[in-house]
Design an enzyme around this catalytic site. Sequence first.
Site, PDB file in Angstrom:
ATOM      1  N   THR A 138      54.892 139.852  79.990  1.00 13.82           N
ATOM      2  CA  THR A 138      54.918 138.432  79.616  1.00 13.82           C
ATOM      3  C   THR A 138      56.244 138.200  78.888  1.00 13.82           C
ATOM      4  O   THR A 138      57.250 137.915  79.525  1.00 13.82           O
ATOM      5  CB  THR A 138      53.706 138.029  78.745  1.00 13.82           C
ATOM      6  OG1 THR A 138      53.599 138.921  77.646  1.00 13.82           O
ATOM      7  CG2 THR A 138      52.438 138.039  79.551  1.00 13.82           C
TER       8      THR A 138
ATOM      9  N   LYS B 241      52.029 146.667  78.446  1.00 15.73           N
ATOM     10  CA  LYS B 241      52.788 145.447  78.164  1.00 15.73           C
ATOM     11  C   LYS B 241      52.295 144.892  76.831  1.00 15.73           C
ATOM     12  O   LYS B 241      51.173 145.173  76.400  1.00 15.73           O
ATOM     13  CB  LYS B 241      52.645 144.410  79.264  1.00 15.73           C
ATOM     14  CG  LYS B 241      51.276 143.835  79.508  1.00 15.73           C
ATOM     15  CD  LYS B 241      50.794 142.736  78.587  1.00 15.73           C
ATOM     16  CE  LYS B 241      51.813 141.656  78.342  1.00 15.73           C
ATOM     17  NZ  LYS B 241      51.255 140.652  77.375  1.00 15.73           N
TER      18      LYS B 241
ATOM     19  N   THR C 196      49.186 139.789  73.883  1.00 16.72           N
ATOM     20  CA  THR C 196      48.132 140.710  74.290  1.00 16.72           C
ATOM     21  C   THR C 196      48.727 142.046  74.712  1.00 16.72           C
ATOM     22  O   THR C 196      49.799 142.094  75.308  1.00 16.72           O
ATOM     23  CB  THR C 196      47.370 140.098  75.478  1.00 16.72           C
ATOM     24  OG1 THR C 196      46.600 139.016  74.991  1.00 16.72           O
ATOM     25  CG2 THR C 196      46.461 141.107  76.146  1.00 16.72           C
TER      26      THR C 196
ATOM     27  N   GLU D 132      58.406 140.805  70.014  1.00 20.37           N
ATOM     28  CA  GLU D 132      59.060 139.494  70.066  1.00 20.37           C
ATOM     29  C   GLU D 132      59.970 139.257  68.866  1.00 20.37           C
ATOM     30  O   GLU D 132      59.524 139.221  67.733  1.00 20.37           O
ATOM     31  CB  GLU D 132      58.000 138.386  70.110  1.00 20.37           C
ATOM     32  CG  GLU D 132      57.276 138.327  71.438  1.00 20.37           C
ATOM     33  CD  GLU D 132      56.090 137.365  71.414  1.00 20.37           C
ATOM     34  OE1 GLU D 132      55.787 136.818  70.356  1.00 20.37           O
ATOM     35  OE2 GLU D 132      55.486 137.188  72.482  1.00 20.37           O
TER      36      GLU D 132
ATOM     37  N   ASN E 175      57.816 131.982  69.115  1.00 20.58           N
ATOM     38  CA  ASN E 175      56.409 131.621  69.029  1.00 20.58           C
ATOM     39  C   ASN E 175      56.157 130.166  68.674  1.00 20.58           C
ATOM     40  O   ASN E 175      55.019 129.707  68.714  1.00 20.58           O
ATOM     41  CB  ASN E 175      55.704 132.545  68.042  1.00 20.58           C
ATOM     42  CG  ASN E 175      55.540 133.930  68.639  1.00 20.58           C
ATOM     43  OD1 ASN E 175      54.839 134.103  69.618  1.00 20.58           O
ATOM     44  ND2 ASN E 175      56.247 134.902  68.079  1.00 20.58           N
TER      45      ASN E 175
ATOM     46  N   THR F   4      54.737 125.233  74.812  1.00 23.64           N
ATOM     47  CA  THR F   4      55.309 123.916  75.120  1.00 23.64           C
ATOM     48  C   THR F   4      56.504 124.072  76.054  1.00 23.64           C
ATOM     49  O   THR F   4      56.874 125.171  76.428  1.00 23.64           O
ATOM     50  CB  THR F   4      55.746 123.194  73.829  1.00 23.64           C
ATOM     51  OG1 THR F   4      56.528 124.100  73.066  1.00 23.64           O
ATOM     52  CG2 THR F   4      54.545 122.752  73.058  1.00 23.64           C
TER      53      THR F   4
END
Lengths: 384, 384
Positions: A146, A169, A180, A260, A379, A384
Amino acid sequence: MGVTAARGFRAAGVTAGIKASGTPDLALVVNDGPSLAAAGVFTANRVKAAPVLWSEQVLKGGTVSAVVLNSGGANACTGPLGFQDTHATAEKVAEELELSAGEVAVASTGLIGVRLPMDLLLPGVATAAAALDTAGGEAAAIAIKTTDTVHKTAQATSPAGWTVGGMAKGAGMLAPGLATMLVVLTTDADADAAALDTALRAATRTTFDRIDSDGCMSTNDTVLLLASGASGTAPEPAEFDEAVRAVCADLARQLIGDSEGASKDIRIDVTGAATEDEAVGVARVIGRNNLLKCAIHGEDPNWGRVLAAIGTTDAAFDPDRLDVAINGVWVCRDGSVGEDRDLVDMTAREVVITANLNAGGAAATLWTNDLTADYVHENSAYST
Amino acid sequence: MGVTAARGFRAAGVTAGIKASGTPDLALVVNDGPSLAAAGVFTANRVKAAPVLWSEQVLKGGTVSAVVLNSGGANACTGPLGFQDTHATAEKVAEELELSAGEVAVASTGLIGVRLPMDLLLPGVATAAAALDTAGGEAAAIAIKTTDTVHKTAQATSPAGWTVGGMAKGAGMLAPGLATMLVVLTTDADADAAALDTALRAATRTTFDRIDSDGCMSTNDTVLLLASGASGTAPEPAEFDEAVRAVCADLARQLIGDSEGASKDIRIDVTGAATEDEAVGVARVIGRNNLLKCAIHGEDPNWGRVLAAIGTTDAAFDPDRLDVAINGVWVCRDGSVGEDRDLVDMTAREVVITANLNAGGAAATLWTNDLTADYVHENSAYST
């Protein structure tokens, strides 16, 4: 490599069109046997995605012939219709491969609260089935990404002739979970479901359960271990358990390294605890302290944040006997100022925080990341 | 205003030179009586700063004649010498004002693990003592600021002729604490220490205890309530308790509105809980979810983050009966998709998240902030 490193497995990764980005988003892993033994661990979140509810049932049978995984949608908080979508996905895999749907595990990752585009996903299953290959492990690992910047695979081979391989992942598990975490491990060792369950639970307890990038637990975390028995070799249990642990540890470290927005990978070693549970608990509280995570991002050896975090736990310790080192420099001794903080070099990506509670002989290690502006950016624009 | 809104109090705020910035950093509040009754609540952190350890002892006597507060240094994790510094500070106040040091409370805020510059602080106490004034409340409120952008005061006056006033700095308390929270409340009502303690604990339980900007508990949080009795009026208990609560709620709301780097003030209303404790627990878990805090920063009504957070608690609820509204739009019904998320307007600074657990009749409200790049910047450069 990855899930096809061990004999007896085929895999594929294809683009079904679930992701708007047009990148691969559907992976299929098939166990060609002769054994179909399997074990799984799932998120402890009480809000569980449809594929988790489904796969938990599948794994109760101890037999898995295929795993289908999609990125681009978590299929969580989607109600009874979402569960029907998961069921239909397993049925489609069963139909394509002439298997029982009750032996097909399903895993999903992506945005919560959105139905999957089944008109794209189901044809994708057929495409994936047609693309299955004994060298398909890498394609499968790519298709489950992702926000991962790189795909993650690992493997370990025993001199006895069997292999454990896997793909992952995301980041986090059971408490954590940036995005996740989905993991599929395969082995050609000949091990039954009970042996796989023992090895997998022992391995996740000290690997995936001890990475905690941002303290957020996913609704979809899934770790599966499938055994084909194709090596014809029954492994020595301790060696097998260690191989599974090593592959999990390798993948867990890769997850932390790709979290991230992170710029630092932080290893937290808690020593001198009264119990291992208390060591883990203290490490987790340290690893979730936003002020400390910001300080480390700024390469600031602000050990006061470590003590303030430890102080919120009910672990056994005397505040006046706490010692804290950052990258080996004991900046805090006996709960107060220790060595010169200017001696601490924090320029490397990896940062080690050691907290000695001086209250016993137990220890634990947990990995986390720093908190960065990039994390916020990534995040705050996620759905959006 | 603030701590000098009530009769019987003088205050001062001066620049002792503790802060490198050269802004005011020392405040003094003196109760001129006739009563010296007082109550206090302190951080629940087990790693307590020297001034907290000192003031907890002072408050056990139920009598406080003066409070000295410094910004520019927390005097936490400074060992026995740090405690001596706090003691010396109280002694200096006692000497200047001809009081007993055992009735002088001390509060500090700033960096942990650094000794206070006593050569600057003690002369500052003399300067503050000379500057004491019945109109000094605002100067005192200014001198306790650290990263606060504005100083915070509040007051409430009863028709019966008594007043409750107060000042605050920082954000958070008992669980929370962006920076340390220091609060001094004063009243000219004639109330004994037991009545003050009852009023203060009831007030903090539903105000300061229910703001949680970043989940980090300080080593120094302190809330004091001093009564001079100068109005000559014994208050009606219920009215007095409510006045103390109202002033605390006003200050708490100001703290959330001035949190480091925040762009949104987030009110979390948990309803339908089995117990108030569970409502608070669920609200706190929602309020500490970094992924949700980032999403709100991005004005993204990502209700899946709310459900994923609730799912990590052990509160009574059925995942399929959870309802969530964001700014009044019920985007999640029965644990699944509800009203159109595009109907949610998140442009205002204040955002209200309502989570109905549908498991009982208890409710609670907690305030938090969004997570922003500015928060990261401010806290990654804090001690360097």
